[in-house]
Design a protein around this motif. Structure first.
Motif, PDB file in Angstrom:
ATOM      1  N   THR A 118       0.836  -1.196   0.000  1.00 42.83           N
ATOM      2  CA  THR A 118       0.000   0.000   0.000  1.00 42.83           C
ATOM      3  C   THR A 118       0.873   1.249   0.000  1.00 42.83           C
ATOM      4  OG1 THR A 118      -0.118   0.103   2.415  1.00 42.83           O
ATOM      5  CG2 THR A 118      -1.848  -1.176   1.267  1.00 42.83           C
ATOM      6  N   PRO A 119       0.338   2.375  -0.462  1.00 40.16           N
ATOM      7  CA  PRO A 119       1.124   3.626  -0.432  1.00 40.16           C
ATOM      8  C   PRO A 119       1.564   4.008   0.983  1.00 40.16           C
ATOM      9  CG  PRO A 119      -0.824   3.900  -1.810  1.00 40.16           C
ATOM     10  CD  PRO A 119      -0.952   2.561  -1.136  1.00 40.16           C
ATOM     11  N   GLU A 120       0.709   3.771   1.973  1.00 38.01           N
ATOM     12  CA  GLU A 120       1.054   4.096   3.360  1.00 38.01           C
ATOM     13  C   GLU A 120       2.243   3.260   3.833  1.00 38.01           C
ATOM     14  OE1 GLU A 120      -3.273   4.875   2.645  1.00 38.01           O
ATOM     15  OE2 GLU A 120      -2.004   3.131   2.347  1.00 38.01           O
ATOM     16  N   TYR A 121       2.216   1.973   3.518  1.00 37.89           N
ATOM     17  CA  TYR A 121       3.324   1.088   3.881  1.00 37.89           C
ATOM     18  C   TYR A 121       4.610   1.600   3.225  1.00 37.89           C
ATOM     19  CZ  TYR A 121       6.259  -3.018   4.476  1.00 37.89           C
ATOM     20  OH  TYR A 121       7.296  -3.857   4.808  1.00 37.89           O
ATOM     21  N   SER A 122       4.551   1.914   1.941  1.00 36.65           N
ATOM     22  CA  SER A 122       5.740   2.365   1.203  1.00 36.65           C
ATOM     23  C   SER A 122       6.322   3.640   1.797  1.00 36.65           C
ATOM     24  CB  SER A 122       5.402   2.582  -0.270  1.00 36.65           C
ATOM     25  OG  SER A 122       5.006   1.367  -0.860  1.00 36.65           O
ATOM     26  N   ALA A 123       5.459   4.592   2.151  1.00 36.20           N
ATOM     27  CA  ALA A 123       5.935   5.846   2.745  1.00 36.20           C
ATOM     28  C   ALA A 123       6.616   5.590   4.087  1.00 36.20           C
ATOM     29  CB  ALA A 123       4.786   6.829   2.910  1.00 36.20           C
ATOM     30  N   LEU A 124       5.992   4.761   4.921  1.00 39.30           N
ATOM     31  CA  LEU A 124       6.584   4.450   6.224  1.00 39.30           C
ATOM     32  C   LEU A 124       7.891   3.677   6.065  1.00 39.30           C
ATOM     33  CD1 LEU A 124       3.261   3.646   8.040  1.00 39.30           C
ATOM     34  CD2 LEU A 124       4.913   5.386   8.774  1.00 39.30           C
ATOM     35  N   ALA A 125       7.934   2.744   5.127  1.00 41.05           N
ATOM     36  CA  ALA A 125       9.156   1.970   4.886  1.00 41.05           C
ATOM     37  C   ALA A 125      10.281   2.864   4.376  1.00 41.05           C
ATOM     38  CB  ALA A 125       8.878   0.843   3.899  1.00 41.05           C
ATOM     39  N   ALA A 126       9.923   3.983   3.739  1.00 40.77           N
ATOM     40  CA  ALA A 126      10.918   4.949   3.275  1.00 40.77           C
ATOM     41  C   ALA A 126      11.350   5.891   4.398  1.00 40.77           C
ATOM     42  CB  ALA A 126      10.365   5.751   2.104  1.00 40.77           C
ATOM     43  N   GLY A 127      10.707   5.786   5.561  1.00 46.23           N
ATOM     44  CA  GLY A 127      11.128   6.556   6.719  1.00 46.23           C
ATOM     45  C   GLY A 127      10.319   7.798   7.027  1.00 46.23           C
ATOM     46  N   PHE A 128       9.100   7.882   6.480  1.00 50.17           N
ATOM     47  CA  PHE A 128       8.280   9.072   6.713  1.00 50.17           C
ATOM     48  C   PHE A 128       6.877   8.707   7.176  1.00 50.17           C
ATOM     49  CE2 PHE A 128      11.464  10.161   3.562  1.00 50.17           C
ATOM     50  CZ  PHE A 128      12.052  11.258   4.174  1.00 50.17           C
ATOM     51  N   SER A 129       6.418   9.375   8.233  1.00 55.66           N
ATOM     52  CA  SER A 129       5.059   9.140   8.730  1.00 55.66           C
ATOM     53  C   SER A 129       4.055   9.945   7.922  1.00 55.66           C
ATOM     54  CB  SER A 129       4.970   9.507  10.213  1.00 55.66           C
ATOM     55  OG  SER A 129       5.150  10.891  10.378  1.00 55.66           O
ATOM     56  N   ARG A 130       2.786   9.801   8.275  1.00 58.51           N
ATOM     57  CA  ARG A 130       1.711  10.490   7.555  1.00 58.51           C
ATOM     58  C   ARG A 130       1.899  12.000   7.517  1.00 58.51           C
ATOM     59  NH1 ARG A 130      -3.518   8.810  10.588  1.00 58.51           N
ATOM     60  NH2 ARG A 130      -2.169   9.461  12.251  1.00 58.51           N
ATOM     61  N   ASP A 131       2.427  12.568   8.585  1.00 54.40           N
ATOM     62  CA  ASP A 131       2.609  14.019   8.633  1.00 54.40           C
ATOM     63  C   ASP A 131       3.965  14.463   8.083  1.00 54.40           C
ATOM     64  OD1 ASP A 131       4.405  13.314  10.630  1.00 54.40           O
ATOM     65  OD2 ASP A 131       3.305  14.298  12.243  1.00 54.40           O
ATOM     66  N   GLY A 132       4.730  13.531   7.524  1.00 59.51           N
ATOM     67  CA  GLY A 132       6.029  13.857   6.938  1.00 59.51           C
ATOM     68  C   GLY A 132       7.189  13.796   7.909  1.00 59.51           C
ATOM     69  N   SER A 133       6.906  13.551   9.182  1.00 60.40           N
ATOM     70  CA  SER A 133       7.987  13.463  10.163  1.00 60.40           C
ATOM     71  C   SER A 133       8.735  12.138   9.983  1.00 60.40           C
ATOM     72  CB  SER A 133       7.451  13.595  11.586  1.00 60.40           C
ATOM     73  OG  SER A 133       6.549  12.555  11.875  1.00 60.40           O
ATOM     74  N   PRO A 134      10.018  12.129  10.324  1.00 55.47           N
ATOM     75  CA  PRO A 134      10.798  10.908  10.136  1.00 55.47           C
ATOM     76  C   PRO A 134      10.418   9.817  11.129  1.00 55.47           C
ATOM     77  CG  PRO A 134      12.124  12.595  11.191  1.00 55.47           C
ATOM     78  CD  PRO A 134      10.805  13.227  10.853  1.00 55.47           C
ATOM     79  N   VAL A 135      10.541   8.580  10.690  1.00 54.49           N
ATOM     80  CA  VAL A 135      10.358   7.419  11.558  1.00 54.49           C
ATOM     81  C   VAL A 135      11.573   6.514  11.400  1.00 54.49           C
ATOM     82  CG1 VAL A 135       7.836   7.430  11.482  1.00 54.49           C
ATOM     83  CG2 VAL A 135       9.075   6.060   9.860  1.00 54.49           C
ATOM     84  N   LYS A 136      11.915   5.854  12.490  1.00 51.55           N
ATOM     85  CA  LYS A 136      12.966   4.843  12.429  1.00 51.55           C
ATOM     86  C   LYS A 136      12.363   3.614  11.756  1.00 51.55           C
ATOM     87  CE  LYS A 136      15.787   1.871  15.262  1.00 51.55           C
ATOM     88  NZ  LYS A 136      16.001   1.304  16.574  1.00 51.55           N
ATOM     89  N   VAL A 137      13.098   3.016  10.835  1.00 50.06           N
ATOM     90  CA  VAL A 137      12.613   1.834  10.145  1.00 50.06           C
ATOM     91  C   VAL A 137      13.424   0.629  10.602  1.00 50.06           C
ATOM     92  CG1 VAL A 137      12.239   0.755   7.899  1.00 50.06           C
ATOM     93  CG2 VAL A 137      11.930   3.229   8.162  1.00 50.06           C
ATOM     94  N   THR A 138      12.719  -0.410  11.013  1.00 52.51           N
ATOM     95  CA  THR A 138      13.338  -1.671  11.402  1.00 52.51           C
ATOM     96  C   THR A 138      12.534  -2.772  10.718  1.00 52.51           C
ATOM     97  OG1 THR A 138      14.158  -2.955  13.284  1.00 52.51           O
ATOM     98  CG2 THR A 138      11.998  -1.937  13.543  1.00 52.51           C
ATOM     99  N   ARG A 139      12.987  -3.985  10.852  1.00 48.30           N
ATOM    100  CA  ARG A 139      12.291  -5.110  10.204  1.00 48.30           C
ATOM    101  C   ARG A 139      11.805  -6.119  11.231  1.00 48.30           C
ATOM    102  NH1 ARG A 139      12.044  -5.684   4.982  1.00 48.30           N
ATOM    103  NH2 ARG A 139      13.362  -4.476   3.628  1.00 48.30           N
ATOM    104  N   ALA A 140      10.758  -6.823  10.853  1.00 46.41           N
ATOM    105  CA  ALA A 140      10.326  -7.954  11.665  1.00 46.41           C
ATOM    106  C   ALA A 140      11.445  -9.003  11.624  1.00 46.41           C
ATOM    107  CB  ALA A 140       9.036  -8.549  11.103  1.00 46.41           C
TER     108      ALA A 140
END
Length: 141
Positions: A114-136
């Motif tokens: 999904t587009p939401e998954y792709s954005a988060l996996a690229a390191g950005f939350s819904r509001d554009g703020s950065p998120v740490k990306v890790t894996r299961a």
């Protein structure tokens, strides 16, 4: 917060997953699996309602028939020992779901592809703020 809580983090699917999209886990028989119980809890409520600690404790308490009225007393004792975090959940290992914890540690799930998954996996939350990306965690070595 308990040691199992994440903040501003996205847990992507495991590198060895066979999933190509998010699939809802279903119980085997009458008893929910851990993955189906986690999924049902996170999707039955509005996104960003629960923290990891809420989910881990509630699923454990439900599976162990802990009465709701005693759960506040049991909570501190439960978290005195180590517990698996959501990186070890089959949601990301098997079923194709990423788990996002916002800045307050509250969770939402997003399906792989999904587009939401792709954005988060690229390191950005819904509001554009950065998120740490890790894996299961991987299912195998």
């Amino acid at each position: 917060m308990e040691l199992v809580d994440y903040v501003s983090t996205f847990i992507c699917v495991a590198p060895d997953t066979a999933a190509v999209a998010g699939v809802a886990p279903r119980p085997h028989g009458e008893t929910p699996t851990v993955a189906s119980a986690i999924f049902d809890m996170l999707t039955a409520a509005p996104p960003y309602t629960y923290r990891s600690s809420d989910v881990i404790f509630t699923v454990w308490a439900d599976r162990n028939d802990v009465p709701p009225e005693t759960r506040p007393e049991v909570w501190p004792t439960f978290f005195q020992g180590p517990h698996a975090c959501l990186r070890s959940s089959d949601l990301g290992k098997k079923y194709g779901w990423g788990i996002h914890a916002d800045a307050d540690g509250r969770l939402a799930v997003y399906a792989l592809g999904t587009p939401e998954y792709s954005a988060l996996a690229a390191g950005f939350s819904r509001d554009g703020s950065p998120v740490k990306v890790t894996r299961a965690m991987r299912s195998g070595r």
